[in-house]
Design a protein around this motif. Structure first.
Motif, PDB file in Angstrom:
ATOM      1  N   ARG A   1      28.161  36.863  25.226  1.00  0.00           N
ATOM      2  CA  ARG A   1      29.583  36.916  24.900  1.00  0.00           C
ATOM      3  C   ARG A   1      30.407  36.907  26.182  1.00  0.00           C
ATOM      4  NH1 ARG A   1      29.193  42.347  21.211  1.00  0.00           N
ATOM      5  NH2 ARG A   1      27.582  41.655  19.725  1.00  0.00           N
ATOM      6  N   ASN A   2      31.656  36.520  26.039  1.00  0.00           N
ATOM      7  CA  ASN A   2      32.578  36.637  27.167  1.00  0.00           C
ATOM      8  C   ASN A   2      32.644  38.099  27.601  1.00  0.00           C
ATOM      9  OD1 ASN A   2      33.441  33.867  27.298  1.00  0.00           O
ATOM     10  ND2 ASN A   2      34.645  34.232  25.435  1.00  0.00           N
ATOM     11  N   GLY A   3      32.537  38.338  28.893  1.00  0.00           N
ATOM     12  CA  GLY A   3      32.606  39.700  29.413  1.00  0.00           C
ATOM     13  C   GLY A   3      31.275  40.395  29.555  1.00  0.00           C
ATOM     14  N   ASP A   4      30.205  39.785  29.065  1.00  0.00           N
ATOM     15  CA  ASP A   4      28.877  40.388  29.202  1.00  0.00           C
ATOM     16  C   ASP A   4      28.377  40.339  30.637  1.00  0.00           C
ATOM     17  OD1 ASP A   4      28.587  41.018  26.542  1.00  0.00           O
ATOM     18  OD2 ASP A   4      27.326  39.290  26.047  1.00  0.00           O
ATOM     19  N   THR A   5      27.365  41.135  30.911  1.00  0.00           N
ATOM     20  CA  THR A   5      26.558  40.988  32.114  1.00  0.00           C
ATOM     21  C   THR A   5      25.203  40.473  31.672  1.00  0.00           C
ATOM     22  OG1 THR A   5      27.652  42.689  33.439  1.00  0.00           O
ATOM     23  CG2 THR A   5      25.350  42.201  33.974  1.00  0.00           C
ATOM     24  N   VAL A   6      24.758  39.384  32.283  1.00  0.00           N
ATOM     25  CA  VAL A   6      23.468  38.787  31.967  1.00  0.00           C
ATOM     26  C   VAL A   6      22.497  39.083  33.108  1.00  0.00           C
ATOM     27  CG1 VAL A   6      22.221  36.594  31.703  1.00  0.00           C
ATOM     28  CG2 VAL A   6      24.395  36.950  30.513  1.00  0.00           C
TER      29      VAL A   6
ATOM     30  N   GLY B   1      26.529  34.757  20.155  1.00  0.00           N
ATOM     31  CA  GLY B   1      27.605  35.124  21.055  1.00  0.00           C
ATOM     32  C   GLY B   1      28.784  34.171  20.951  1.00  0.00           C
ATOM     33  N   ASP B   2      29.787  34.390  21.806  1.00  0.00           N
ATOM     34  CA  ASP B   2      31.003  33.570  21.768  1.00  0.00           C
ATOM     35  C   ASP B   2      31.405  33.088  23.162  1.00  0.00           C
ATOM     36  OD1 ASP B   2      31.891  35.838  23.069  1.00  0.00           O
ATOM     37  OD2 ASP B   2      33.479  36.330  21.629  1.00  0.00           O
ATOM     38  N   VAL B   3      30.465  33.078  24.102  1.00  0.00           N
ATOM     39  CA  VAL B   3      30.807  32.770  25.486  1.00  0.00           C
ATOM     40  C   VAL B   3      31.407  31.369  25.623  1.00  0.00           C
ATOM     41  CG1 VAL B   3      28.525  31.826  26.112  1.00  0.00           C
ATOM     42  CG2 VAL B   3      29.952  32.901  27.862  1.00  0.00           C
ATOM     43  N   ASP B   4      32.392  31.259  26.505  1.00  0.00           N
ATOM     44  CA  ASP B   4      33.001  29.969  26.825  1.00  0.00           C
ATOM     45  C   ASP B   4      32.548  29.560  28.220  1.00  0.00           C
ATOM     46  OD1 ASP B   4      34.724  29.700  24.454  1.00  0.00           O
ATOM     47  OD2 ASP B   4      35.803  31.425  25.292  1.00  0.00           O
ATOM     48  N   LEU B   5      31.941  28.390  28.327  1.00  0.00           N
ATOM     49  CA  LEU B   5      31.424  27.921  29.604  1.00  0.00           C
ATOM     50  C   LEU B   5      32.134  26.650  30.046  1.00  0.00           C
ATOM     51  CD1 LEU B   5      27.588  28.507  29.095  1.00  0.00           C
ATOM     52  CD2 LEU B   5      29.277  30.040  30.142  1.00  0.00           C
ATOM     53  N   SER B   6      32.140  26.440  31.352  1.00  0.00           N
ATOM     54  CA  SER B   6      32.763  25.246  31.933  1.00  0.00           C
ATOM     55  C   SER B   6      31.747  24.559  32.836  1.00  0.00           C
ATOM     56  CB  SER B   6      34.037  25.647  32.702  1.00  0.00           C
ATOM     57  OG  SER B   6      33.728  26.620  33.689  1.00  0.00           O
TER      58      SER B   6
END
Length: 286
Positions: free
Chosen positions: A84-89, A142-147
């Protein structure tokens, strides 16, 4: 920006309940059984990441054995791992982060800065006496936004002339650089001007990265400075990411040649040289 996370730091995060996504990138050249190894034992809650299908697109001679996948595809994969946005991986593997570094580089390149490598990987976790689990995790999407484009990268045309104004490091084993063996690619040797810098030399015997000062000395002896641009390639762009992580720990930024030697040597117009010297031994590879 931190590159590594120690076992103690990770354990503290998990115990405190801080949102942390653990990703297991079990892969090695010649070993297609990463998922089976993961199912036998992995960090609690860790999600398996399949490098050939989720951290690479289909093999193409013109782009190499592990070309980078489209950003949209990578984003879908990351969401399927529960990111998700804001996570630590935190990524890891069982080979000194040789494979997990590909995940680290790709997430950083995609604008996701809060990603670290577990120093020492699975072995360090187990050596600390911490529990592992078997089976397979099933995370909530999750909802992560990637570029794309947050890490420096180069193509074959730039690699061809890089050594004239900078330092081009070849992260493969020395015998592959010298052209003594080539297990997977059609030609043996290295890109003219490249300096041999085997990735394995970034690690201590326990699979942890060498201290920053030691790595800095290593790379300085290979010609790396803060003034000269540095780029790295390997066979297919996987272990070169590990070299870039080591360079970052040492305080040197570096660009990745994603297509690496598997792309370079498949183009007959590109020269390949053999021998221990950057310029080769005077004979071109076939």
């Amino acid at each position: 920006m931190e590159t590594l996370m120690t076992v103690a730091e990770l354990k503290k995060r998990l115990d405190s309940g801080e949102r942390t996504v653990l990703l297991d990138v079990r892969w090695a050249l010649g070993d297609p059984h990463g998922r089976e190894h993961y199912r036998q034992a992995h960090l609690p809650g860790a999600v398996f990441v399949d490098l050939p299908t989720e951290l690479a697109g289909p093999e193409e001679p013109a782009r190499g054995r592990h070309p980078l996948p489209p950003t949209e595809q990578f984003e879908l994969s990351a969401r399927s791992w529960g990111v998700r946005n804001g996570d630590t991986v935190v990524g890891y593997d069982d080979s000194g982060n040789m494979a997990a570094a590909r995940l680290w580089w790709m997430l950083r390149n995609a604008g996701f800065s809060s990603v670290r490598l577990l120093d020492g990987g699975l072995a360090a976790w187990q050596a600390a006496g911490l529990e592992v689990e078997s089976g397979e995790a099933a995370p909530e999407p999750g909802d992560v936004d990637l570029s794309d484009g947050d890490m420096p990268a180069l193509g074959a045309a730039e690699a061809a002339g890089w050594s004239r104004t900078g330092v081009l490091l070849d992260a493969r084993a020395g015998e592959r650089y010298r052209g003594e063996i080539e297990p997977v690619d059609p030609r043996a040797g290295h890109i003219p001007g490249a300096v041999s810098a085997p990735t394995a030399d970034n690690l201590a015997e326990d699979g942890r990265f060498l201290p920053a000062a030691v790595l800095r000395k290593r790379f300085a002896e290979l010609g790396v400075t803060e003034e000269l641009p540095t780029a790295v390639y390997c066979g297919s762009g996987v272990t070169a990411a590990h070299e870039i992580a080591a360079l970052e720990i040492a305080g040197f930024p570096a660009a990745l040649y994603p297509g690496s030697f598997s792309e370079w040597c498949n183009n007959p117009r590109n020269e390949v040289v053999t021998g221990a010297a950057p310029g080769g031994d005077g004979s071109a590879a076939g």
